[in-house]
Design a protein around this motif. Structure first.
Motif, PDB file in Angstrom:
ATOM      1  N   LYS A 187       0.834  -1.202   0.000  1.00 38.26           N
ATOM      2  CA  LYS A 187       0.000   0.000   0.000  1.00 38.26           C
ATOM      3  C   LYS A 187       0.869   1.251   0.000  1.00 38.26           C
ATOM      4  O   LYS A 187       0.574   2.235  -0.685  1.00 38.26           O
ATOM      5  N   LEU A 188       1.957   1.207   0.764  1.00 40.05           N
ATOM      6  CA  LEU A 188       2.876   2.348   0.835  1.00 40.05           C
ATOM      7  C   LEU A 188       3.537   2.594  -0.517  1.00 40.05           C
ATOM      8  O   LEU A 188       3.671   3.749  -0.949  1.00 40.05           O
ATOM      9  N   PHE A 189       3.946   1.521  -1.197  1.00 45.05           N
ATOM     10  CA  PHE A 189       4.568   1.662  -2.516  1.00 45.05           C
ATOM     11  C   PHE A 189       3.589   2.319  -3.493  1.00 45.05           C
ATOM     12  O   PHE A 189       3.977   3.150  -4.326  1.00 45.05           O
ATOM     13  N   PRO A 200      13.398   6.833  -1.948  1.00 38.83           N
ATOM     14  CA  PRO A 200      13.828   6.604  -0.561  1.00 38.83           C
ATOM     15  C   PRO A 200      13.045   5.489   0.126  1.00 38.83           C
ATOM     16  O   PRO A 200      13.619   4.687   0.867  1.00 38.83           O
ATOM     17  N   ILE A 201      11.728   5.412  -0.122  1.00 38.40           N
ATOM     18  CA  ILE A 201      10.909   4.366   0.505  1.00 38.40           C
ATOM     19  C   ILE A 201      11.315   2.989  -0.012  1.00 38.40           C
ATOM     20  O   ILE A 201      11.437   2.031   0.766  1.00 38.40           O
ATOM     21  N   GLU A 213      22.436   6.856   4.505  1.00 43.41           N
ATOM     22  CA  GLU A 213      22.894   6.068   3.357  1.00 43.41           C
ATOM     23  C   GLU A 213      22.038   6.348   2.122  1.00 43.41           C
ATOM     24  O   GLU A 213      22.553   6.391   0.990  1.00 43.41           O
ATOM     25  N   ILE A 214      20.734   6.538   2.328  1.00 45.68           N
ATOM     26  CA  ILE A 214      19.834   6.823   1.206  1.00 45.68           C
ATOM     27  C   ILE A 214      20.147   8.180   0.596  1.00 45.68           C
ATOM     28  O   ILE A 214      20.328   8.309  -0.625  1.00 45.68           O
ATOM     29  N   PRO A 307      17.825  14.984   5.705  1.00 49.21           N
ATOM     30  CA  PRO A 307      17.257  13.934   6.560  1.00 49.21           C
ATOM     31  C   PRO A 307      15.976  14.371   7.260  1.00 49.21           C
ATOM     32  O   PRO A 307      15.020  13.598   7.355  1.00 49.21           O
ATOM     33  N   ASN A 308      15.932  15.619   7.730  1.00 50.94           N
ATOM     34  CA  ASN A 308      14.742  16.105   8.427  1.00 50.94           C
ATOM     35  C   ASN A 308      13.548  16.212   7.478  1.00 50.94           C
ATOM     36  O   ASN A 308      12.415  15.907   7.861  1.00 50.94           O
ATOM     37  N   TRP A 309      13.801  16.645   6.252  1.00 48.16           N
ATOM     38  CA  TRP A 309      12.721  16.711   5.258  1.00 48.16           C
ATOM     39  C   TRP A 309      12.170  15.329   4.982  1.00 48.16           C
ATOM     40  O   TRP A 309      10.947  15.128   4.869  1.00 48.16           O
ATOM     41  N   LEU A 310      13.061  14.354   4.875  1.00 44.01           N
ATOM     42  CA  LEU A 310      12.646  12.978   4.590  1.00 44.01           C
ATOM     43  C   LEU A 310      11.747  12.447   5.706  1.00 44.01           C
ATOM     44  O   LEU A 310      10.691  11.853   5.445  1.00 44.01           O
ATOM     45  N   THR A 311      12.149  12.675   6.947  1.00 44.82           N
ATOM     46  CA  THR A 311      11.363  12.209   8.088  1.00 44.82           C
ATOM     47  C   THR A 311       9.996  12.875   8.137  1.00 44.82           C
ATOM     48  O   THR A 311       8.961  12.209   8.297  1.00 44.82           O
ATOM     49  N   THR A 312       9.976  14.196   7.986  1.00 37.00           N
ATOM     50  CA  THR A 312       8.715  14.947   8.063  1.00 37.00           C
ATOM     51  C   THR A 312       7.773  14.603   6.917  1.00 37.00           C
ATOM     52  O   THR A 312       6.575  14.368   7.123  1.00 37.00           O
TER      53      THR A 312
END
Length: 399
Positions: A187-189, A200-201, A213-214, A307-312
Motif C-alpha cells: 500500500k505504501l509503494f 527513498p521508501i 545512506e539513502i 534527513p529532516n525533510w525525509l522524516t517529516t
C-alpha cells in the motif's frame, strides 16, 4: 594534585612531577630536594607531597586540572580529541555537552576532582525526568565515561566514578507493531509512486538503508550493467552553533555498513526511470540546477533532500493516505522483520543491513510475532499429552 614520585640521582633525591601538556604529550619536571639519599627518605617523601600540592601546571596550553569545573573539563577534553574523531562525532559530543551536561553540573559548581558516582546518578535521574529515552541517556553515559577515562590515564583522578553508576537499561528489541508487513508495504509503494519519496521508501524497505545512506547515495554507486549497488557514502546532519550542517563523507556508520548489494529488479527499473527524469530536469534548468555531485535523492531543481525533510514528509504521506504511523527508520526494521519471517539466517540479515556484528542484529530482531508462535504451540501440543478422562469428577479435591 599533580602526579609525582621520588627519583635518586647522584646520591640526591629529586621530586619528579608528571602531567600531560596535551593529549599524547607527557611532561616530566625534575625538582631538586637538596636532600641526600642516605637517611632522608621520610623527609624526601614529605617534600614530595609539599611540591605536588603546591605545583601549578603551566597555563600556557590551558591544561586540564582537577580544580576546573567538570563542564569546562569536558569542553577542553573535546577540543583535545577533535583531530582524532569524526566531525559528526565531534559535533554530537559538543551538542550533548553544551545542551545538557555542562549546564547541569556548572549550575552546581561541580569540579572535576569532586565528581562522585552519586552526582552522575542524580544527573541521569534528571534526564529521565526530562523524558529522555534510555538510549539517549546511554549516549551521555558513553561520552562522560570516555572523557573520565582520559582523566584517569592523565592521572588527574584516581578512578572513574562512572564505574559505580547504574544507567537506564536500553531495550533494543523492536516491537512487531513498529514494522510494516508485506501488505502494508505494498500500500505504501502504491501511494508513494511518482512522488519524491518513492525511491527513498523503496531503498528503505528493500535494502533497509539508513537515512544517511539513502540521501548519500550517488548514481556512481549504482552499477546497472552488473546489477550492483554500493553503499559507501553518507550525509549526516550535525548541530553546529545554532543550526544544522550536513556532513558529506565517503564513509559509513561502521566498517560493516560499507557494503555491496545486488540491484533488485523493481528498484532497478524505478532508478532507470528517475535517472531519465533528472537528465531532462538538468537540461530544462541549465545552470540553475543545483546538484553537481550526482546524488540520486534530489528534487526537480537538483536540491538535495535533507534527513529532516525525509522524516517529516514521510509522516505527512502516511497521514494523508490513512496509513498506520511508523518512523521512516522503521522501514529498515520492516525489511529485517520480513527477511526473518521468511527464514533468512540472522548472519545474512546482519550483512544485508550492515551491522557491525551479529549480536546487534540478534538483539534487535530476535523477536517473534504471535502468528509466528502458532507452529511452536502446535509442536509442543503434539509433543506432550494431557489425560482427558470424561469419567473424572468436575470437582477439584485435595490429594
Amino acid at each position: 594534585m599533580v602526579a609525582g614520585h621520588l627519583e635518586e640521582k647522584n646520591g640526591l633525591y629529586y621530586c619528579v612531577i608528571s602531567y600531560y601538556e596535551r593529549p599524547g604529550k607527557r611532561i616530566r619536571k625534575w625538582i631538586p630536594t637538596g636532600l641526600r639519599v642516605k637517611g632522608n627518605k621520610k623527609k624526601a617523601e614529605k617534600k614530595l607531597l609539599e611540591v605536588r600540592s603546591k605545583y601549578i601546571i603551566p597555563n600556557a596550553a590551558n591544561d586540564l586540572n582537577t580544580e576546573m569545573l567538570f563542564g569546562d573539563y569536558l569542553r577542553k577534553w573535546l577540543e583535545y580529541r577533535k583531530s582524532a574523531i569524526a566531525i559528526t562525532t565531534y559535533h554530537a559530543y559538543k551538542t550533548r555537552i553544551e545542551r545538557k551536561i555542562a549546564p547541569y553540573f556548572d549550575e552546581r559548581k561541580m569540579k572535576l576532582g569532586s565528581l562522585k558516582a552519586a552526582h552522575v546518578q542524580e544527573f541521569y535521574i534528571h534526564l529521565e525526568n526530562e523524558k529522555l529515552k534510555p538510549c539517549t541517556i546511554k549516549c551521555y553515559h558513553e561520552l562522560m565515561n570516555t572523557a573520565l577515562n582520559y582523566a584517569v590515564r592523565s592521572e588527574l583522578i584516581l578512578a572513574n566514578p562512572l564505574r559505580l553508576v547504574y544507567r537506564p537499561a536500553v531495550r533494543k528489541a523492536i516491537e512487531p507493531h513498529s514494522c510494516y508487513n508485506e501488505l502494508e508495504l505494498e500500500k505504501l509503494f502504491k501511494v508513494s509512486e511518482g512522488t519524491l519519496l518513492e525511491i527513498p521508501i523503496l531503498l528503505g524497505a528493500f535494502y533497509g538503508l539508513r537515512r544517511s545512506e539513502i540521501i548519500g547515495l550517488k548514481w556512481s554507486a549504482v552499477d546497472f550493467e552488473n546489477n550492483l549497488i554500493n553503499i559507501n557514502h553518507t550525509i549526516v546532519p550535525v548541530y553546529s552553533e545554532s543550526s544544522y550542517i550536513y556532513v558529506k563523507e565517503n564513509r559509513t556508520k561502521t566498517i560493516s555498513s560499507r557494503r555491496t548489494l545486488p540491484l533488485i529488479d523493481p528498484v532497478k527499473g524505478k532508478l532507470i526511470k528517475l535517472k531519465t527524469i533528472q537528465m531532462n530536469n538538468r537540461l530544462v534548468c541549465g545552470n540553475a540546477y543545483e546538484d553537481t555531485e550526482g546524488y540520486i535523492c534530489v528534487n526537480e531543481v537538483g536540491k538535495l533532500y535533507t534527513p529532516n525533510w525525509l522524516t517529516t514528509s514521510f509522516g505527512k504521506l502516511l497521514k494523508k493516505h490513512g496509513l498506520r504511523h511508523i518512523r521512516f527508520h522503521d522501514l529498515r526494521h520492516s525489511c529485517a522483520s520480513i527477511l526473518l519471517r521468511k527464514g533468512v539466517q540472522m548472519k545474512y540479515i546482519q550483512e544485508w543491513l550492515g551491522h557491525s556484528n551479529i549480536a546487534t542484529t540478534a538483539d534487535i530482531y530476535s523477536h517473534l510475532e504471535v502468528s509466528d508462535m502458532i507452529p511452536l504451540a502446535s509442536t509442543i501440543e503434539k509433543a506432550m499429552q494431557v489425560p482427558d478422562n470424561p469419567e473424572s469428577s468436575n470437582l477439584l479435591s485435595f490429594v
